[in-house]
Design a protein around this motif. Sequence first.
Motif, PDB file in Angstrom:
ATOM      1  N   LYS A   4       0.862  -1.183   0.000  1.00  0.00           N
ATOM      2  CA  LYS A   4       0.000   0.000   0.000  1.00  0.00           C
ATOM      3  C   LYS A   4       0.896   1.229   0.000  1.00  0.00           C
ATOM      4  O   LYS A   4       1.937   1.267   0.651  1.00  0.00           O
ATOM      5  CB  LYS A   4      -0.893   0.050   1.243  1.00  0.00           C
ATOM      6  CG  LYS A   4      -1.839  -1.108   1.380  1.00  0.00           C
ATOM      7  CD  LYS A   4      -2.972  -0.979   0.423  1.00  0.00           C
ATOM      8  CE  LYS A   4      -3.954  -2.127   0.659  1.00  0.00           C
ATOM      9  NZ  LYS A   4      -5.023  -2.123  -0.280  1.00  0.00           N
ATOM     10  N   LEU A   6       1.010   5.245   0.903  1.00  0.00           N
ATOM     11  CA  LEU A   6       0.321   6.262   1.681  1.00  0.00           C
ATOM     12  C   LEU A   6       0.602   7.631   1.072  1.00  0.00           C
ATOM     13  O   LEU A   6       1.756   8.023   0.918  1.00  0.00           O
ATOM     14  CB  LEU A   6       0.789   6.234   3.136  1.00  0.00           C
ATOM     15  CG  LEU A   6       0.513   4.941   3.890  1.00  0.00           C
ATOM     16  CD1 LEU A   6       1.129   5.005   5.282  1.00  0.00           C
ATOM     17  CD2 LEU A   6      -0.975   4.687   3.997  1.00  0.00           C
ATOM     18  N   ARG A  22      -4.654   5.571   1.646  1.00  0.00           N
ATOM     19  CA  ARG A  22      -3.975   4.287   1.491  1.00  0.00           C
ATOM     20  C   ARG A  22      -4.383   3.745   0.123  1.00  0.00           C
ATOM     21  O   ARG A  22      -5.544   3.458  -0.117  1.00  0.00           O
ATOM     22  CB  ARG A  22      -4.423   3.334   2.593  1.00  0.00           C
ATOM     23  CG  ARG A  22      -3.664   2.050   2.657  1.00  0.00           C
ATOM     24  CD  ARG A  22      -4.159   1.207   3.820  1.00  0.00           C
ATOM     25  NE  ARG A  22      -3.861   1.842   5.093  1.00  0.00           N
ATOM     26  CZ  ARG A  22      -2.870   1.494   5.905  1.00  0.00           C
ATOM     27  NH1 ARG A  22      -2.088   0.496   5.559  1.00  0.00           N
ATOM     28  NH2 ARG A  22      -2.672   2.097   7.025  1.00  0.00           N
TER      29      ARG A  22
END
Length: 134
Positions: A4, A6, A22
């Motif tokens: 993921k 950010l 995210r």
Amino acid sequence: MRVKVLLHPPLLRALGMKRKLRIGRSAVPMFRALRASRRLRGTSFDLFGRTEVRRVERALIEEYRELASAALADLKPTTAAVVLQILQLPDMVRGYEHIKLANVERMRSRAAELTEQLHAPPQADAELELIPAR
């Protein structure tokens, strides 16, 4: 394992979003498009170039060149230390968004101090200490 990314885009932060986004694999095409659009940087089509931080960064380049040229024109053995400090001023401009803008203001005030110091008449007790030849 899932990766993921950010992100906290400045536009969303300006709209009041306090948390980072995210983003998963679905963002890969967006990142590819951003990478391909890097050729637009500095042109009128650069969407991110219109932010205050980017405008300040572009203005700083010419501001620093003028400051460095003026300092180097006054370079003498007695002013070498001050000129060196002036030439190192860009190292103060670090950070992200509002931190960088605050550091730019710090740099500008320090530049004014150093420029004043550079043009001040030399004091007898503030002479440059020379290293004796061997």
